[in-house]
Design an enzyme around this catalytic site. Structure first.
Site, PDB file in Angstrom:
ATOM      1  N   GLU A 108       1.056  -1.091   0.021  1.00 51.11           N
ATOM      2  CA  GLU A 108      -0.008  -0.129  -0.057  1.00 51.11           C
ATOM      3  C   GLU A 108       1.001   1.077   0.015  1.00 51.11           C
ATOM      4  O   GLU A 108       0.629   2.173  -0.843  1.00 51.11           O
ATOM      5  CB  GLU A 108      -0.742   0.138   1.244  1.00 51.11           C
ATOM      6  CG  GLU A 108      -1.859   1.224   1.384  1.00 51.11           C
ATOM      7  CD  GLU A 108      -2.924   1.342   0.428  1.00 51.11           C
ATOM      8  OE1 GLU A 108      -3.690   0.607   0.096  1.00 51.11           O
ATOM      9  OE2 GLU A 108      -2.918   2.331  -0.346  1.00 51.11           O
TER      10      GLU A 108
ATOM     11  N   ASP B  97       0.814   4.068  -3.189  1.00 53.47           N
ATOM     12  CA  ASP B  97       0.502   5.408  -2.701  1.00 53.47           C
ATOM     13  C   ASP B  97       1.705   6.413  -3.053  1.00 53.47           C
ATOM     14  O   ASP B  97       1.398   7.382  -3.857  1.00 53.47           O
ATOM     15  CB  ASP B  97       0.178   5.485  -1.287  1.00 53.47           C
ATOM     16  CG  ASP B  97      -0.998   4.865  -0.660  1.00 53.47           C
ATOM     17  OD1 ASP B  97      -1.781   4.375  -1.785  1.00 53.47           O
ATOM     18  OD2 ASP B  97      -1.066   4.562   0.500  1.00 53.47           O
TER      19      ASP B  97
ATOM     20  N   SER C  99      -7.387   2.018  -3.603  1.00 49.70           N
ATOM     21  CA  SER C  99      -6.066   2.647  -3.181  1.00 49.70           C
ATOM     22  C   SER C  99      -5.318   2.941  -4.157  1.00 49.70           C
ATOM     23  O   SER C  99      -4.315   3.865  -3.938  1.00 49.70           O
ATOM     24  CB  SER C  99      -5.429   1.534  -2.339  1.00 49.70           C
ATOM     25  OG  SER C  99      -5.858   1.455  -1.251  1.00 49.70           O
TER      26      SER C  99
END
Ligand SMILES: *[C@@H]1O[C@H](CO)[C@@H](O)[C@H](O)[C@H]1NC(C)=O
Ligand SMILES: *[C@@H]1O[C@H](CO)[C@@H](O)[C@H](O)[C@H]1NC(C)=O
Ligand SMILES: *[C@@H]1O[C@H](CO)[C@@H](O)[C@H](O)[C@H]1NC(C)=O
Ligand SMILES: *[C@@H]1O[C@H](CO)[C@@H](O)[C@H](O)[C@H]1NC(C)=O
Ligand SMILES: *[C@@H]1O[C@H](CO)[C@@H](O)[C@H](O)[C@H]1NC(C)=O
Ligand SMILES: *[C@@H]1O[C@H](CO)[C@@H](O)[C@H](O)[C@H]1NC(C)=O
Ligand SMILES: *[C@@H]1O[C@H](CO)[C@@H](O)[C@H](O)[C@H]1NC(C)=O
Length: 608
Positions: free
Chosen positions: A299, A303, A519
């Site tokens: 993640e 990002d 995400s």
């Protein structure tokens, strides 16, 4: 933490307050049903540490909300006049009686210097072992095990002295089973690391790039996203005056080495970004380059790589907040248990300067969250929004529910089948982003390989805000009775907008991976709006701040409507995309030239 001042204030309060007239008896303040995914395992160890956040009743939240809606309504004379930290604090600061009574109660249990206050004094935090918290709240904590094997220490009910019931809105961690779940779905490692599976054009320099030339559904790169959403020719003008923020939880890390490899490959001019982004640790959040738990860090990589790949050289600031640690019974040094969102948002609210856009890709089922906690956290997001921050969340990766492992479609309230909305997307003061797939056209994302299904739905905790009244009503009219009883048609509906979300190419642990999820859409949207803010600042205009009132009134014209696909889940198609706003893709996906026009910066022919 201004302990002396507090202490003096408390002493005088102690003398003035007429204790004998107060009802000191405890009564139940809150109960919460155990979410279906959890089972009670054992009593809680009495020495486990909890950082308790006490949320006091805010003084004039209604007024804050009114300011927020005025300053984010493009037709209001105060549009863009974001509030200062002092103005926000003054509005939410609890009344004197509330402050006095809560301090007096806490001081019976803790030394005043151990109480930490938020700048508006709407939160007081203390770290105590379970045994002491149990006394303070007249309750019993237990260890609860989630179906995925992880554990939390919580309680299903807590009490307060009666005279404090009207002065305290929420205390956590108590009944909240909320877990900041990253909305990234990892796909298998891409076997060919020379990355021939990725269209080589998608990252080489291409003159006059077009989607047809640089976009490949097998592996999405920054050049593709920048071409698709039309930021590819935009050169940031005032990067020092504009920032984009990124929240990490649960030991997620932003690995500079992976970001460097990624940028070298896919955005070479931005490679310095990998060493330049700033990181801040909150409550002991890890800044390590190596995730403590195998598998984490995906993640964080997605990002940071996505944001830098699109919005560089706009400075990026990452926060890593510890907390909500899965309880490990025999750990020698247990981490302090806290509520990560509260810890994070109260830290950020203390800062004078806050990045104008914040990307946050973590969500959980709204029903794991007691309504008091949801309202309290959501009102902290309103404070961020009032200060001119665009707070962006992903709409979740489980469709309307039940598609991800361990997911179910059972309502906590009545054990009936129900769609399961997510928090904080359900909070009316944040912008929620759904995910799409495919380029001609983009449709609502579903990936059968990992059952990623873009999320959408209606809150049970928050009523529909007026800014989305017309859009949501006309959508409800198109779906009629379909799904009646499965969702709350009067609740805040989400997502608000969408972006691409399947087969993002990332580098993690030195290797090429493909990742799906809202995400991926969330940092993409954050990066695009950060560039739009750059253009606004350069033109001497205020930044956008809270997006939704503008989006639903004018901004939607800058989005390409997504009209196919649905939020598959709970053995149904889920909400379907339609013409106009829908609970699957919101208003669709952005186009930068149209965004510039929508904020009054069009120069006629895209020569920005
Ligand atoms: C609350 O207390 C402060 C400082 O003690 C004082 O200045 C203020 O006037 C008080 N406000 C009210 C509404 O009593
Ligand atoms: C994602 O990429 C894989 C190859 O890596 C491909 O087989 C798959 O079809 C792609 N998914 C979509 C939705 O295009
Ligand atoms: C990272 O890759 C190395 C091999 O290059 C491997 O030994 C290690 O286990 C991987 N780390 C994680 C967290 O998977
Ligand atoms: C979907 O239907 C199947 C078969 O009736 C059932 O076993 C399953 O639990 C259902 N899934 C959800 C999420 O409701
Ligand atoms: C829901 O079902 C569980 C057992 O399956 C039961 O313990 C609980 O009391 C039920 N809740 C309601 C509100 O009916
Ligand atoms: C539906 O939403 C409304 C508005 O937020 C709320 O008052 C109501 O309690 C919700 N209903 C259920 C069953 O949760
Ligand atoms: C993080 O960075 C280091 C180099 O600093 C690298 O060796 C490692 O593989 C990276 N990734 C992970 C997931 O630890």
């Amino acid at each position: 933490m201004r302990s002396t001042a507090l202490f003096v204030a408390a002493l005088s309060a102690g003398l003035c307050v007429a204790k004998p007239f107060q009802n000191r008896a405890y009564a139940v303040k809150e109960t919460h049903l155990l979410p279906h995914d959890f089972k009670r395992e054992s009593d809680a160890p009495s020495n486990h540490l909890i950082r308790l956040s006490v949320g006091l009743r805010q003084g004039r939240f209604d007024e804050l909300e009114k300011h927020l809606y005025e300053t984010s309504d493009p037709d209001h004379p105060r549009y863009g006049q974001h509030l200062s930290a002092e103005e926000v604090n003054e509005l939410v600061k609890p009344g004197n009686e509330t402050l006095d009574l809560v301090r007096e109660w806490l001081h019976e249990h803790v030394e005043p210097q151990h109480i930490e206050c938020s700048p508006a004094e709407d939160f007081m935090s203390i770290t105590l072992p379970v045994a002491k918290v149990e006394k303070l709240l007249d309750t019993k904590y237990a260890v609860y095990r989630h179906v995925d094997g992880s554990k939390l220490i919580r309680t299903l009910e807590w009490k307060l002295p009666l005279h404090l019931h009207e002065h305290i809105d929420a205390i956590q961690p108590t009944t909240s089973f909320f877990r900041t779940v990253p909305q990234a779905r990892t796909l298998v490692e891409v076997p060919d690391q020379s990355s021939e599976s990725v269209n080589s054009l998608s990252y080489k320099h291409v003159k006059n790039p077009t989607v047809a030339k640089v976009c490949d559904t097998g592996g999405v790169t920054p050049l593709c996203l920048r071409t698709l959403y039309e930021t590819v020719n935009y050169v940031p003008k005032v990067p020092g005056k504009n920032q984009v923020g990124l929240a990490n939880y649960l030991g997620e890390v932003n690995n500079r080495s992976d970001a460097r490899i990624y940028l070298e490959k896919y955005r070479p001019e931005a490679v310095k970004g990998a060493d330049q982004f700033k990181e801040i640790s909150i409550a002991g959040g890890t800044l390590s380059q190596f995730p403590a738990t195998p598998g984490t860090g995906v993640e964080g990589a997605l990002d940071v790589e996505t944001i830098l790949g699109i919005s560089w050289p706009t400075p990026l600031l990452g926060w890593s907040t510890a907390g909500d640690p899965p309880f490990v019974p025999d750990a020698d040094n247990p981490e302090v248990d806290n509520e990560p969102y509260l810890t994070w948002v109260n830290y950020v609210l203390k800062q004078k300067f806050i990045p104008q856009v914040i990307s946050n890709s973590y969500e959980d089922n709204e029903q794991t969250v007691p309504i008091s906690y949801a309202k309290t956290v959501c009102s902290q997001f309103a404070q961020l929004s009032a200060r001119g921050v665009s707070v962006i969340f992903g709409s979740g990766d489980g469709g309307v529910g039940g598609v991800q492992p361990g997911g179910s479609c059972l309502s906590n309230v009545n054990n009936q089948t129900s769609f399961i909305p997510l928090f904080p997307s359900s909070c009316p003061y944040v912008t929620s982003v759904g995910g799409t797939v495919g380029f001609t056209p983009e449709v609502v994302a579903y990936d059968p390989r990992n059952k990623y299904s873009s999320g959408g739905g209606f809150s049970n905790h928050f009523a529909r805000p007026s800014y989305q009244d017309a859009a949501v009503k006309s959508y409800l009219a198109t779906i009629g009775d379909e799904f009646a009883g499965l969702y709350n048609s009067s609740g805040r509906a989400y997502p608000d907008i969408a972006a691409y979300s399947v087969n993002y190419t990332i580098i993690w642990n030195g290797t090429l991976r493909h990742v799906d999820g809202t995400s991926a859409a969330t940092p993409t949207i954050a990066a695009i709006f950060s560039l739009l803010n750059d253009a606004l600042i350069a033109a001497g205009k205020p930044t956008l701040g809270f997006l939704n009132p503008w989006l639903y009134k004018k901004g939607y014209k800058a989005f390409i409507d997504v009209t196919e696909g649905s939020t598959l889940g709970c053995n149904t198609t889920g909400f379907q995309a339609t013409k106009g706003w829908d609970a699957a893709s919101g208003f669709g996906t952005p186009r930068f030239s149209k965004l510039l026009k929508a904020v009054g910066l069009d120069d006629g022919y895209g020569h920005y």
